[in-house]
Design a protein around this motif. Structure first.
Motif, PDB file in Angstrom:
ATOM      1  N   GLU A  78     103.427  44.907 115.676  1.00 28.51           N
ATOM      2  CA  GLU A  78     102.447  44.315 116.594  1.00 28.51           C
ATOM      3  C   GLU A  78     101.328  43.625 115.815  1.00 28.51           C
ATOM      4  OE1 GLU A  78     101.458  42.954 120.041  1.00 28.51           O
ATOM      5  OE2 GLU A  78     103.027  44.478 119.998  1.00 28.51           O
ATOM      6  N   THR A  83     102.502  36.919 118.687  1.00 26.25           N
ATOM      7  CA  THR A  83     102.794  37.128 120.099  1.00 26.25           C
ATOM      8  C   THR A  83     102.940  38.619 120.370  1.00 26.25           C
ATOM      9  OG1 THR A  83     105.157  36.903 119.691  1.00 26.25           O
ATOM     10  CG2 THR A  83     103.956  34.900 120.323  1.00 26.25           C
ATOM     11  N   THR A  85     104.801  41.908 121.132  1.00 25.70           N
ATOM     12  CA  THR A  85     106.144  42.423 120.875  1.00 25.70           C
ATOM     13  C   THR A  85     106.549  43.364 122.012  1.00 25.70           C
ATOM     14  OG1 THR A  85     105.259  44.252 119.569  1.00 25.70           O
ATOM     15  CG2 THR A  85     105.867  42.254 118.367  1.00 25.70           C
ATOM     16  N   PRO A  86     107.837  43.523 122.245  1.00 29.27           N
ATOM     17  CA  PRO A  86     108.271  44.443 123.307  1.00 29.27           C
ATOM     18  C   PRO A  86     107.874  45.884 122.973  1.00 29.27           C
ATOM     19  CG  PRO A  86     110.084  43.042 122.583  1.00 29.27           C
ATOM     20  CD  PRO A  86     108.957  42.826 121.629  1.00 29.27           C
ATOM     21  N   PRO A  90     107.697  50.450 129.358  1.00 25.95           N
ATOM     22  CA  PRO A  90     106.698  49.652 130.076  1.00 25.95           C
ATOM     23  C   PRO A  90     105.445  50.455 130.410  1.00 25.95           C
ATOM     24  CG  PRO A  90     108.582  50.138 131.493  1.00 25.95           C
ATOM     25  CD  PRO A  90     108.924  50.636 130.125  1.00 25.95           C
ATOM     26  N   ARG A 124      96.908  45.241 120.770  1.00 29.27           N
ATOM     27  CA  ARG A 124      97.415  44.432 121.878  1.00 29.27           C
ATOM     28  C   ARG A 124      96.275  43.926 122.776  1.00 29.27           C
ATOM     29  NH1 ARG A 124     102.881  44.576 122.827  1.00 29.27           N
ATOM     30  NH2 ARG A 124     102.665  44.471 125.093  1.00 29.27           N
ATOM     31  N   ASP A 146     104.564  37.400 128.566  1.00 27.79           N
ATOM     32  CA  ASP A 146     105.740  38.090 128.050  1.00 27.79           C
ATOM     33  C   ASP A 146     105.355  39.356 127.289  1.00 27.79           C
ATOM     34  OD1 ASP A 146     107.262  36.063 129.073  1.00 27.79           O
ATOM     35  OD2 ASP A 146     107.506  35.016 127.163  1.00 27.79           O
ATOM     36  N   ASN A 147     106.097  40.425 127.563  1.00 25.81           N
ATOM     37  CA  ASN A 147     105.995  41.700 126.860  1.00 25.81           C
ATOM     38  C   ASN A 147     104.683  42.445 127.075  1.00 25.81           C
ATOM     39  OD1 ASN A 147     108.594  41.377 125.750  1.00 25.81           O
ATOM     40  ND2 ASN A 147     107.752  40.116 124.109  1.00 25.81           N
ATOM     41  N   THR A 149     102.431  45.044 129.280  1.00 24.59           N
ATOM     42  CA  THR A 149     102.678  46.118 130.236  1.00 24.59           C
ATOM     43  C   THR A 149     101.732  45.955 131.423  1.00 24.59           C
ATOM     44  OG1 THR A 149     101.091  47.656 129.253  1.00 24.59           O
ATOM     45  CG2 THR A 149     103.341  47.687 128.363  1.00 24.59           C
TER      46      THR A 149
END
Length: 185
Positions: A78, A83, A85-86, A90, A124, A146-147, A149
């Motif tokens: 991260e 960007t 990351t997954p 969730p 994040r 995207d990605n 939560t």
């Protein structure tokens, strides 16, 4: 949606428990659970796992991703990426909070896990703030999330929508000759 509602949704996530009691299947609206046999792992929603743990009827098993080495990799990835990351779940933040609040004795290296998840969260949220700042400065019309939560979106969603609303009002007031047009969503 407020954080309590997001936490409610997180409580529907399945976790593994090892019960210390016997019980046939439980038939619930959301689906059947069990059977429960002492010493045999079974997946149940987090809300039930917490309830059983509080009544000393089970031992919780930490999710596979709730491991110091895996969380260090996630945190480092991260930090390295521009960007988002997954995430492994969730509801990684909510699950960590609930599991460490109610089953800290079942989670090995709980303090390290708490710190790693908090570091990842902070990274994040900082990225999200930078993205929001860039979004507002460049006067963009839409953004990809995207990605992210649900809790991360929830954290900045109210602020960002209010800020965009104020900016829209300011822009329409600065252009008196033009009629105000609605935004496309």
């Amino acid at each position: 949606m407020d954080p309590a509602e997001v936490e409610f949704l997180a409580e529907q996530e399945l976790v593994t428990i090892i019960p210390n009691f016997s019980l046939d299947r439980i038939y619930l609206i959301g689906g059947d659970l069990g059977p429960f046999n002492p010493g045999l792992p079974v997946e149940v929603p987090l809300w039930l796992a917490i309830n059983l743990k509080q009544r000393q009827k089970c031992r919780l098993i930490a999710p596979e991703w709730m491991d110091v080495e895996k969380l260090e990799q996630i945190r480092d990835q991260e930090r390295k990426e521009d960007t988002f990351t997954p995430m492994p779940s969730p509801y990684y933040m909510e699950l960590t909070k609930l599991l460490l609040n109610y089953a800290v004795d079942n989670i090995p290296k709980a303090d390290e896990i708490r710190t790693l998840v908090k570091d990842t969260w902070d990274t994040r949220i900082a990225k999200l703030r930078l993205s929001a700042d860039s979004f507002v400065r460049q006067q963009e019309a839409h953004a990809r999330l995207d990605n992210l939560t649900l809790m991360e979106i929830n954290t900045t969603g109210a602020f960002l929508t209010q800020a965009l609303d104020h900016m829209y009002k300011l822009r329409t007031n600065l252009q008196p000759g033009e009629s105000a047009q609605s935004q496309d969503f």
